[in-house]
Structure formats: C-alpha cells, structure tokens
Design an enzyme around this catalytic site. Structure first.
Site, PDB file in Angstrom:
ATOM      1  N   HIS A  13     -23.224  50.651  31.746  1.00 48.28           N
ATOM      2  CA  HIS A  13     -22.003  49.863  31.945  1.00 48.28           C
ATOM      3  C   HIS A  13     -21.549  49.334  30.593  1.00 48.28           C
ATOM      4  O   HIS A  13     -20.637  49.874  29.986  1.00 48.28           O
ATOM      5  CB  HIS A  13     -22.265  48.729  32.950  1.00 48.28           C
ATOM      6  CG  HIS A  13     -21.065  47.876  33.211  1.00 48.28           C
ATOM      7  ND1 HIS A  13     -21.137  46.518  33.308  1.00 48.28           N
ATOM      8  CD2 HIS A  13     -19.749  48.208  33.379  1.00 48.28           C
ATOM      9  CE1 HIS A  13     -19.917  46.039  33.541  1.00 48.28           C
ATOM     10  NE2 HIS A  13     -19.066  47.038  33.592  1.00 48.28           N
ATOM     11  N   CYS A  47     -27.059  41.743  33.502  1.00 48.09           N
ATOM     12  CA  CYS A  47     -25.749  41.376  32.942  1.00 48.09           C
ATOM     13  C   CYS A  47     -24.666  41.362  34.020  1.00 48.09           C
ATOM     14  O   CYS A  47     -23.927  40.393  34.160  1.00 48.09           O
ATOM     15  CB  CYS A  47     -25.372  42.315  31.812  1.00 48.09           C
ATOM     16  SG  CYS A  47     -26.325  41.993  30.325  1.00 48.09           S
ATOM     17  N   HIS A  48     -24.571  42.464  34.789  1.00 48.75           N
ATOM     18  CA  HIS A  48     -23.544  42.511  35.835  1.00 48.75           C
ATOM     19  C   HIS A  48     -24.077  43.129  37.117  1.00 48.75           C
ATOM     20  O   HIS A  48     -23.307  43.566  37.969  1.00 48.75           O
ATOM     21  CB  HIS A  48     -22.299  43.281  35.360  1.00 48.75           C
ATOM     22  CG  HIS A  48     -21.826  42.873  34.006  1.00 48.75           C
ATOM     23  ND1 HIS A  48     -22.171  43.551  32.864  1.00 48.75           N
ATOM     24  CD2 HIS A  48     -21.086  41.811  33.614  1.00 48.75           C
ATOM     25  CE1 HIS A  48     -21.638  42.944  31.818  1.00 48.75           C
ATOM     26  NE2 HIS A  48     -20.985  41.894  32.234  1.00 48.75           N
ATOM     27  N   GLY A  49     -25.407  43.229  37.223  1.00 45.23           N
ATOM     28  CA  GLY A  49     -26.004  43.633  38.495  1.00 45.23           C
ATOM     29  C   GLY A  49     -26.084  45.119  38.779  1.00 45.23           C
ATOM     30  O   GLY A  49     -25.953  45.531  39.932  1.00 45.23           O
TER      31      GLY A  49
END
Ligand code: FES
Length: 169
Positions: A118, A134-136
């Site tokens: 990502h 960080c964002h799953g």
C-alpha cells in the site's frame, strides 16, 4: 548595494556552505552489497527474521508444516492479487503457494520484501501471517494480500538456497 557586491556575497556564502552541503551528498565510498548470504540454521521453525539488505527490509520465514498446509489450501479465486510477484519466476506466474517459496525444493522458506504494497510500512509478523498496522492490510503465511487497502502480494526478491544459506540478490 551594487550588483557586484551581491555577486561577491553570494560566492562567499556558496564557498562557506559547500562543506556542509557536500556532507549531505551520497558517499561514493559506501559499498552496496549486491548479494546477501543469511545462515538459515538460526531461524527455527515458525520463526521469521527481518534483515536489512541495502536499505530494503527483508523477511525470511521458516514455515511450519501446518502453516504450509493452510497456505496451500487457499484458492486463487479467493485472492485479491492472483500474481506470484516472485522475482525468481516469470511475471505471469500465479500466486499459488508453491510459486511464493524461495525455491521449489524448500517449501518452508519464504523470503519477502518487508514493505507493504500500500504505502510501504513494514508489516508485523502474526501467527497467521503479517499485519500492516498503518492502514490495516493483512497478508497470509505466504505473504499474499488477504484484506485491507494494499493492492499486491508482498514481493519475493531474487533469492536461492544453497545448503544452509539463503542468498538474496
Ligand atoms: S502501508 Fe500498509 S496498509 Fe497502508
């Protein structure tokens, strides 16, 4: 102030600041190792090592039999990214677990670039894969993206095993 004085002042500032600027430039004497040899004897079954290869974080995991079995059961249709992303194989190779291993003779060894696809965070190892906090994004025990915003499987870098050594690069 006249134009000539400004030019003289600019030249003096440039000369004074050059040593500081030069320190920030890349050092030609830093040797970047093209290959990295890792002794596999110290990575016990179920454990993973994170190493730095020329500034790139790399995971080496010694997978257990249950981890290999569960990774092999995952169907290609259930994957978000169907490509193996393995630098040792053709770019069109599919993300079967066997195409994610360091080489076909050692299905327990998984080598991955430890950079979330990502935005590049280093995922944390979990019992059932890798989790990018960080964002799953979540990657399975084969480093394949299962959920979250990451678009691709973790990349397998060029590597080969020679006896108890993993040679990366
Ligand atoms: S960087 Fe890993 S989920 Fe965003």
């Amino acid at each position: 102030m006249s134009r000539n004085v400004w030019i003289l002042l600019s030249l003096c500032c440039g000369l004074i600041s050059w040593p500081f600027i030069a320190q920030l430039l890349p050092n030609n004497h830093v040797i970047r190792s093209p290959k990295l040899k890792v002794n596999l004897n110290y990575i016990l079954p179920g454990k993973a090592l994170t190493i730095n290869w020329n500034g790139t974080p790399i995971f080496i995991k010694n997978r257990t039999l249950p981890e290999i079995r569960s990774s092999r059961l995952v169907k290609l249709n259930d994957l978000k990214d169907v490509f193996a992303r393995n630098d040792n194989l053709d770019a069109r190779s599919l993300a079967f677990d066997r195409n994610r291993c360091a080489d076909t003779s050692c299905v327990n060894w998984l080598v991955l670039v430890a950079s979330c696809t990502h935005l590049g965070c280093v995922p944390e190892i979990k019992s059932n894969g890798w989790n990018c906090t960080c964002h799953g994004s979540f990657y399975d025990n084969s480093g394949r993206i299962i959920s979250g915003p990451a678009p691709h499987n973790l990349r397998v870098p060029r590597c080969k095993r020679r006896s108890n050594l993993m040679i990366i690069g």
